[in-house]
Design an enzyme around this catalytic site. Structure first.
Site, PDB file in Angstrom:
ATOM      1  N   GLU A   1      -6.299   6.837  -1.337  1.00 19.14           N
ATOM      2  CA  GLU A   1      -6.357   5.591  -0.572  1.00 19.14           C
ATOM      3  C   GLU A   1      -6.864   4.429  -1.422  1.00 19.14           C
ATOM      4  O   GLU A   1      -6.335   3.319  -1.353  1.00 19.14           O
ATOM      5  CB  GLU A   1      -7.250   5.771   0.667  1.00 19.14           C
ATOM      6  CG  GLU A   1      -6.586   6.584   1.762  1.00 19.14           C
ATOM      7  CD  GLU A   1      -5.248   6.000   2.142  1.00 19.14           C
ATOM      8  OE1 GLU A   1      -5.213   4.929   2.741  1.00 19.14           O
ATOM      9  OE2 GLU A   1      -4.219   6.601   1.804  1.00 19.14           O
TER      10      GLU A   1
ATOM     11  N   HIS B   1       1.530   4.378  -2.954  1.00 17.36           N
ATOM     12  CA  HIS B   1       1.462   5.847  -2.836  1.00 17.36           C
ATOM     13  C   HIS B   1       2.671   6.468  -3.542  1.00 17.36           C
ATOM     14  O   HIS B   1       2.544   7.483  -4.222  1.00 17.36           O
ATOM     15  CB  HIS B   1       1.494   6.280  -1.368  1.00 17.36           C
ATOM     16  CG  HIS B   1       0.161   6.217  -0.669  1.00 17.36           C
ATOM     17  ND1 HIS B   1      -0.975   6.822  -1.154  1.00 17.36           N
ATOM     18  CD2 HIS B   1      -0.204   5.633   0.508  1.00 17.36           C
ATOM     19  CE1 HIS B   1      -1.992   6.614  -0.316  1.00 17.36           C
ATOM     20  NE2 HIS B   1      -1.542   5.888   0.699  1.00 17.36           N
TER      21      HIS B   1
ATOM     22  N   HIS C   1       0.835  -1.204   0.000  1.00 14.06           N
ATOM     23  CA  HIS C   1       0.000   0.000   0.000  1.00 14.06           C
ATOM     24  C   HIS C   1       0.876   1.262   0.000  1.00 14.06           C
ATOM     25  O   HIS C   1       0.659   2.177  -0.797  1.00 14.06           O
ATOM     26  CB  HIS C   1      -0.920  -0.024   1.228  1.00 14.06           C
ATOM     27  CG  HIS C   1      -1.760   1.193   1.392  1.00 14.06           C
ATOM     28  ND1 HIS C   1      -3.062   1.272   0.964  1.00 14.06           N
ATOM     29  CD2 HIS C   1      -1.470   2.408   1.929  1.00 14.06           C
ATOM     30  CE1 HIS C   1      -3.546   2.485   1.226  1.00 14.06           C
ATOM     31  NE2 HIS C   1      -2.595   3.188   1.834  1.00 14.06           N
ATOM     32  N   GLU C   2       1.862   1.296   0.872  1.00 13.86           N
ATOM     33  CA  GLU C   2       2.727   2.481   0.970  1.00 13.86           C
ATOM     34  C   GLU C   2       3.557   2.671  -0.302  1.00 13.86           C
ATOM     35  O   GLU C   2       3.726   3.800  -0.791  1.00 13.86           O
ATOM     36  CB  GLU C   2       3.635   2.376   2.198  1.00 13.86           C
ATOM     37  CG  GLU C   2       2.894   2.437   3.529  1.00 13.86           C
ATOM     38  CD  GLU C   2       1.996   3.658   3.652  1.00 13.86           C
ATOM     39  OE1 GLU C   2       2.396   4.742   3.202  1.00 13.86           O
ATOM     40  OE2 GLU C   2       0.876   3.525   4.177  1.00 13.86           O
TER      41      GLU C   2
END
Ligand SMILES: [Zn+2]
Length: 275
Positions: free
Chosen positions: A199, A145, A141-142
């Protein structure tokens, strides 16, 4: 009058540098959204690199850098499986100077700065009793980003606002751009809540990265369930303040975890799985 003239000149320069980009390819999860950027990737990544080095040096000084060899080994192993998968979304990320460290901090937190500079806090690993699949979900997820350059996009949005009100000259005087940018990178990556749009993009790309790396994409769901449980204990995890929880989130993750399940199964079946 002089100030506003300078501001105007700087604003014009900033606006002149505005461009619309597509930071990533769609992948199996189909993320496609054009982004408006007012600062170059090179400038942002250079500022992030500097900021990251300073933060890691500070952690070292406080004896909070990579203290638990087993945790470090786990996090590095997961990173080394996730990073090659980023090529599906943007081949240039293979050339980034990827780096990850475990910080001994009680916060439940993890982040990835522009250009692939990551940190996982010991608090996240310990308080969540995170499995490898769940850690891969957080890190995927990070990383997403960073692939989507959400920090650069946030900074661009702030710059556009500041240019509009004419204070860009004050904030980005000649020579101060580098320092100002470093602080902004840290702020938007570590401290500011992400938009729902960001997100969703990071969730969807994240499960695909994890699946392709041979990590069960459904771990993203159990991860959020664990987060929610911690949240009800009275001390909301830091990660939740920058990643606002939403009841739709689990539903979306269920849909996209199912979508990338064949990629996970293929990765598991591959003779190089886990390598
Ligand atoms: Zn996020």
């Amino acid at each position: 009058m002089r100030t506003s003239l300078i501001a105007l000149t700087v604003s014009a320069g900033l606006l002149g540098g505005c461009q619309t980009v597509e930071t990533t390819k769609e992948g199996a999860v189909g993320v496609d959204r054009q982004q408006r950027m007012m600062v170059s990737e090179q400038d942002v990544n250079a500022a992030a690199q500097k900021q990251y080095a300073a933060m890691m040096a500070e952690a070292q000084k406080k004896n909070a850098l990579d203290r638990d060899a087993a945790q470090v080994q786990r996090v590095k192993a997961i990173t080394s499986r996730l990073v090659p998968q980023t090529a599906v979304f943007r081949p240039d990320a293979q050339k980034w100077a990827w780096e990850v460290h475990v910080l001994t901090l009680n916060d439940v937190n993890a982040w990835c700065m522009p250009g692939g500079k990551m940190a996982v806090y010991s608090g996240l690993i310990e308080k969540l009793q995170a499995t490898d699949d769940e850690l891969a979900a957080v890190m995927g997820h990070e990383i997403s980003h960073a692939l989507r350059e959400h920090s650069r996009e946030s900074i661009s949005r702030q710059m556009a606002t500041q240019a509009a009100v004419g204070i860009a000259g004050a904030l980005f005087g000649v020579g101060e751009l580098g320092q100002g940018l470093g602080n902004m990178v840290a702020d938007v990556t570590l401290n500011l809540p992400n938009s729902r749009t960001n997100e969703v993009e990071a969730d969807r790309i994240g499960v695909e990265l994890a699946a392709r790396a041979g990590y069960n994409p459904e771990a993203a769901i159990t991860l959020w369930q664990k987060m929610a449980k911690l949240n009800s204990g009275g001390q909301p995890p830091k990660w939740l303040s920058t990643h606002p929880a939403n009841e739709d989130r689990i539903k979306d993750l269920q849909v996209y975890a199912a979508k990338v399940m064949p990629l996970y199964q293929a990765a598991k079946a591959s003779p190089t799985a886990g390598k």
